[in-house]
Scaffold this motif. Structure first.
Motif, short mmCIF file in Angstrom:
data_model
loop_
_atom_site.label_atom_id
_atom_site.label_comp_id
_atom_site.label_asym_id
_atom_site.label_seq_id
_atom_site.Cartn_x
_atom_site.Cartn_y
_atom_site.Cartn_z
N GLY A 1 0.82 -1.20 0.00
CA GLY A 1 0.00 0.00 0.00
C GLY A 1 0.85 1.24 0.00
O GLY A 1 2.07 1.18 0.24
N GLU A 2 0.22 2.38 -0.26
CA GLU A 2 0.94 3.65 -0.24
C GLU A 2 1.31 4.02 1.19
O GLU A 2 0.81 3.43 2.17
CB GLU A 2 0.07 4.75 -0.84
CG GLU A 2 -0.26 4.58 -2.30
CD GLU A 2 -1.29 5.60 -2.75
OE1 GLU A 2 -0.87 6.65 -3.25
OE2 GLU A 2 -2.49 5.35 -2.59
N SER A 3 2.17 4.99 1.34
CA SER A 3 2.52 5.50 2.66
C SER A 3 1.27 6.08 3.31
O SER A 3 0.49 6.79 2.68
CB SER A 3 3.60 6.58 2.55
OG SER A 3 4.78 6.06 2.01
N GLY A 4 1.08 5.78 4.58
CA GLY A 4 -0.09 6.28 5.30
C GLY A 4 -1.26 5.33 5.30
O GLY A 4 -2.33 5.68 5.81
N CYS A 5 -1.08 4.12 4.74
CA CYS A 5 -2.18 3.16 4.70
C CYS A 5 -2.29 2.33 5.97
O CYS A 5 -3.26 1.59 6.14
CB CYS A 5 -2.03 2.23 3.49
SG CYS A 5 -2.41 3.02 1.92
N GLY A 6 -1.30 2.38 6.84
CA GLY A 6 -1.37 1.66 8.11
C GLY A 6 -0.59 0.37 8.15
O GLY A 6 -0.77 -0.43 9.08
N LYS A 7 0.31 0.15 7.19
CA LYS A 7 1.06 -1.11 7.15
C LYS A 7 1.99 -1.25 8.35
O LYS A 7 1.96 -2.26 9.06
CB LYS A 7 1.87 -1.19 5.84
CG LYS A 7 1.07 -0.95 4.57
CD LYS A 7 1.90 -1.13 3.34
CE LYS A 7 3.09 -0.17 3.24
NZ LYS A 7 2.69 1.25 3.20
N SER A 8 2.83 -0.25 8.56
CA SER A 8 3.78 -0.32 9.67
C SER A 8 3.06 -0.33 11.01
O SER A 8 3.48 -1.02 11.96
CB SER A 8 4.76 0.85 9.61
OG SER A 8 5.55 0.80 8.44
N MET A 9 1.98 0.42 11.12
CA MET A 9 1.22 0.44 12.36
C MET A 9 0.60 -0.92 12.65
O MET A 9 0.48 -1.34 13.82
CB MET A 9 0.13 1.51 12.29
CG MET A 9 -0.50 1.85 13.62
SD MET A 9 0.63 2.68 14.75
CE MET A 9 0.75 4.30 14.02
N THR A 10 0.24 -1.65 11.61
CA THR A 10 -0.35 -2.98 11.79
C THR A 10 0.65 -3.95 12.39
O THR A 10 0.36 -4.64 13.38
CB THR A 10 -0.86 -3.51 10.44
OG1 THR A 10 -1.90 -2.65 9.95
CG2 THR A 10 -1.41 -4.92 10.58
N VAL A 11 1.84 -4.02 11.81
CA VAL A 11 2.83 -4.96 12.35
C VAL A 11 3.32 -4.50 13.72
O VAL A 11 3.66 -5.32 14.58
CB VAL A 11 4.00 -5.13 11.37
CG1 VAL A 11 3.53 -5.78 10.08
CG2 VAL A 11 4.71 -3.81 11.07
N SER A 12 3.35 -3.20 13.96
CA SER A 12 3.73 -2.70 15.28
C SER A 12 2.68 -3.08 16.32
O SER A 12 3.02 -3.36 17.48
CB SER A 12 3.91 -1.18 15.25
OG SER A 12 4.96 -0.81 14.38
N ALA A 13 1.42 -3.10 15.90
CA ALA A 13 0.35 -3.48 16.82
C ALA A 13 0.45 -4.96 17.20
O ALA A 13 0.16 -5.33 18.34
CB ALA A 13 -1.00 -3.19 16.19
#
Length: 648
Positions: free
Chosen positions: A361-373
């Motif tokens: 996904g593009e930046s700001g789609c929540g990818k990194s936040m998902t794995v961090s969660a």
């Protein structure tokens, strides 16, 4: 005596991760931070009252400081004399106010010398560099090594009872510490583009320094001035107490303490006015300086962290069951920030042993936040809501922080986006890898730890393992640092490895080497891989399944081959069309207009609708996930399969 306030070296942290404006701080914001804290506001208010009262002593003092009343000697507090009288019946309150004029004046002289000399030397040394920088550093070293007390005694021997000369000397000696701090801040500012632009525009060096450099370094300066003011006040009081300062009958705060000590058995109350005003003013200066320092420092300008705030709370919500065959299965994962903004919304995916999953996904789609969660490595105040987060049969939602600490590294490894930033610059590669090995292999001997660290470096195909282990992070190239980060993530022999943009900012050949390494490790160890990326080439080359995210939601999930051959969601189709790797030579590359909406500004219906070429009025309502055809999608107008004519 005041050298500790300035420090002997440059402030830690450097300027790599902070802009000079933030490093220097905004003075207005800093003073607001002081007022916003009860202790800071109380101390600042005390300083304002003391300074104002002493400056207006001629109007506020009820008596002349030399006026004697021999009928009221050592009277103690009364209605006529609020703070009592001394051995000659002189009003103590009047002498405190007038004595403050003398004490605060010489303290101001010390601060003036401290500010002018320290700022001038620091700014010029940091901006001009060269021989001037070397001279300033050597002179600073010399001044910091001098015993301040001895120097002050020598000055007072040459200029008897001249507090002004002594305090100016104190300010000059203390300016060495301020010069080093200002120099370090100036070094960061001088490399900024706005300074270069000012020089290109033709501004003279003095104008550049005054208009662009000084405002950026004023933050740490004002905090140091407050700290040094309290120290200088104690020095002045000490000189007066020793009889080296202003001589009686002229009042000064140090002299008042001397007079009180001589009458301690007859009237102990006299120690309270003189000693109390000195102690409380010095403490107030120190507290204000501490608050200002915190307010001008990026790392502490926010609410102070605590272990309780660093722990990410998890709330269980209703949702579908996890996949027991997957090594990592996530259902209904959402992330809500402290202000209530949702940044990840109802995400679900499965990762099986030996397979690779790509989050795209593009930046700001929540990818990194998902794995961090999943790992609960979120900003303070964030809350995770999930129906199921199951790893190797363990319910991660039910685990406390201690239980999650056992999962991180040993069960689920993590590779950060910036490998160099994730490595501590103060320690060698070997010490950092050894630390991870010791943590995951408790009881291992020193030789076993050493052999394991060498094995890790060899496993990621770094040449000369012993040489690499002896290097510091700044001595590594980007590709080497990334391989070291992978080696550290492998120290606990994880079952799942999460790689967040592992090839960002690397050249093509290094990217290929990193991807080959990840593929080899997955095939050799059987671990699962979760790859966060925006590069479809990386997905095609490395992953088995793809999960496409947009505005915090999963909009499509399927096998990689299916996603490339027949994408169902218009967003997936648009991303693939805009991939430069698939563009025909000489053809115009399609561009997806618009940008990902920020959290808190998501549309009520389909979040991609404002950018979608196929959007209709039907897209204004919430869209549920549709499962079928070997995957799932979140669209009311799925793209059609050109080979069968059926909806994909």
């Amino acid at each position: 005596m005041l050298h500790g306030a300035g420090g002997r070296g440059e402030p830690p942290g450097g300027s790599r991760d902070r802009s000079p404006r933030s490093a220097g701080g905004d003075p207005v914001t800093a003073w607001r931070a002081v007022v916003g804290r009860p202790v800071g506001a109380l101390c600042l208010g005390w300083l304002v009252v003391v300074v104002t009262a002493c400056l207006g002593a001629d109007l506020l003092a009820p008596y002349d400081p030399q006026e004697q009343d021999l009928t009221a000697v050592y009277s103690g507090p009364t209605g006529a004399h609020w703070l009592g009288t001394d051995q000659l019946g002189r009003d103590v309150l009047s002498r405190v106010l007038h004595g403050g004029q003398v004490s605060l004046l010489v303290v101001g002289q010390a601060l003036a010398a401290y500010l002018v000399l320290g700022c001038a030397a620091g700014v010029l040394a940091g901006y001009r560099r060269g021989w001037l920088d070397r001279v300033v550093l050597r002179v600073s070293d010399l001044a910091l090594s001098m015993p301040a007390v001895v120097i002050l005694l020598v000055v007072l021997a040459i200029f008897p009872h001249d507090e002004s000369a002594a305090m100016v000397t104190l300010g000059v000696l203390s300016a060495a510490g301020l010069a080093r701090v200002v120099r370090a801040s100036t070094l960061a500012v001088r490399e900024e583009p706005f300074v270069a632009a000012a020089r290109v525009a033709g501004l003279s060096t003095p104008k550049v320094l005054v208009r662009h450099v000084l405002p950026a370094v004023v933050g740490p300066v004002i905090s140091l001035v407050a700290l040094v003011a309290g120290s200088a006040l104690l020095v002045e009081a000490s000189l007066g107490f020793l009889g080296l300062g202003v001589q009686p009958p002229e009042p000064s705060w140090g002299g008042l303490i001397t007079e009180a000590s001589q009458a301690i058995y007859r009237q102990p109350w006299l120690l309270v006015p003189g000693g109390g005003v000195v102690a409380s003013t010095a403490i107030a200066c120190a507290v204000v300086g501490d608050v200002l320092r915190d307010a001008t420092d990026d790392r502490t300008s926010r609410e102070p962290l605590s272990w309780r705030r660093m722990r990410t709370p998890v709330v269980r919500r209703a949702g579908g069951p996890a996949d027991d065959t997957a090594v990592l299965s996530v259902r209904g994962l959402s992330v809500r920030l402290e202000d209530g903004t949702t940044v990840v919304d109802d995400v679900a995916f499965d990762v099986h042993a030996g397979t690779a999953l790509g989050l795209v996904g593009e930046s700001g789609c929540g990818k990194s936040m998902t794995v961090s969660a999943v790992l609960r490595l979120l900003p303070p105040g964030a809350v995770v809501e999930a129906a199921e987060v199951r790893f190797a049969g363990r319910d991660l939602v039910a685990l406390d922080e201690r239980g999650m600490a056992g999962v991180r590294g040993g069960g689920i490894g993590y590779i950060a986006q910036d490998p160099v930033a994730s490595l501590d610059p103060l320690f060698t590669v070997g010490s950092q890898l050894a630390e991870a090995v010791r943590h995951h292999h408790r009881g291992a001997t020193r030789d076993e730890v050493r052999r394991r660290t060498v094995d890790l470096v060899e496993a990621v195909h770094l040449p000369d393992p012993k040489g690499v282990l002896a290097k510091y992070p700044h001595q590594l190239s980007g590709g080497m640092a990334q391989r070291v980060a992978i080696a550290r993530a492998l120290a606990g022999e994880p079952s799942v490895l999460i790689a967040d943009e592992p090839t960002t900012a690397l050249d093509v050949t290094v990217q290929a080497g990193i991807l080959d390494l990840l593929r080899e490790l997955r095939e050799r160890t059987g671990m699962a891989l979760v790859l966060v990326t925006h590069d479809w080439g990386v997905v095609a080359d490395t992953c088995d399944k793809a999960v496409v995210m947009y505005a915090g939601q999963v909009v499509e999930r399927a096998d990689v081959r299916r996603v490339f051959d027949a994408p169902r969601h218009p967003y997936t189709e648009a991303l693939l069309a805009a991939d430069p790797n698939a563009a025909a030579p000489g053809a115009r590359l399609p561009v997806l207009a618009g940008a990902v909406p920020a959290p808190g500004h998501w549309p009520d219906g389909c979040r991609f609708a404002p950018r979608c070429a196929f959007a209709t009025a039907e897209c204004a309502r919430p869209v549920a996930e549709t499962v079928g055809h070997g995957g799932s999608h979140r669209c009311v107008h799925p793209r059609r399969d050109t080979t069968t004519g059926a909806a994909r």
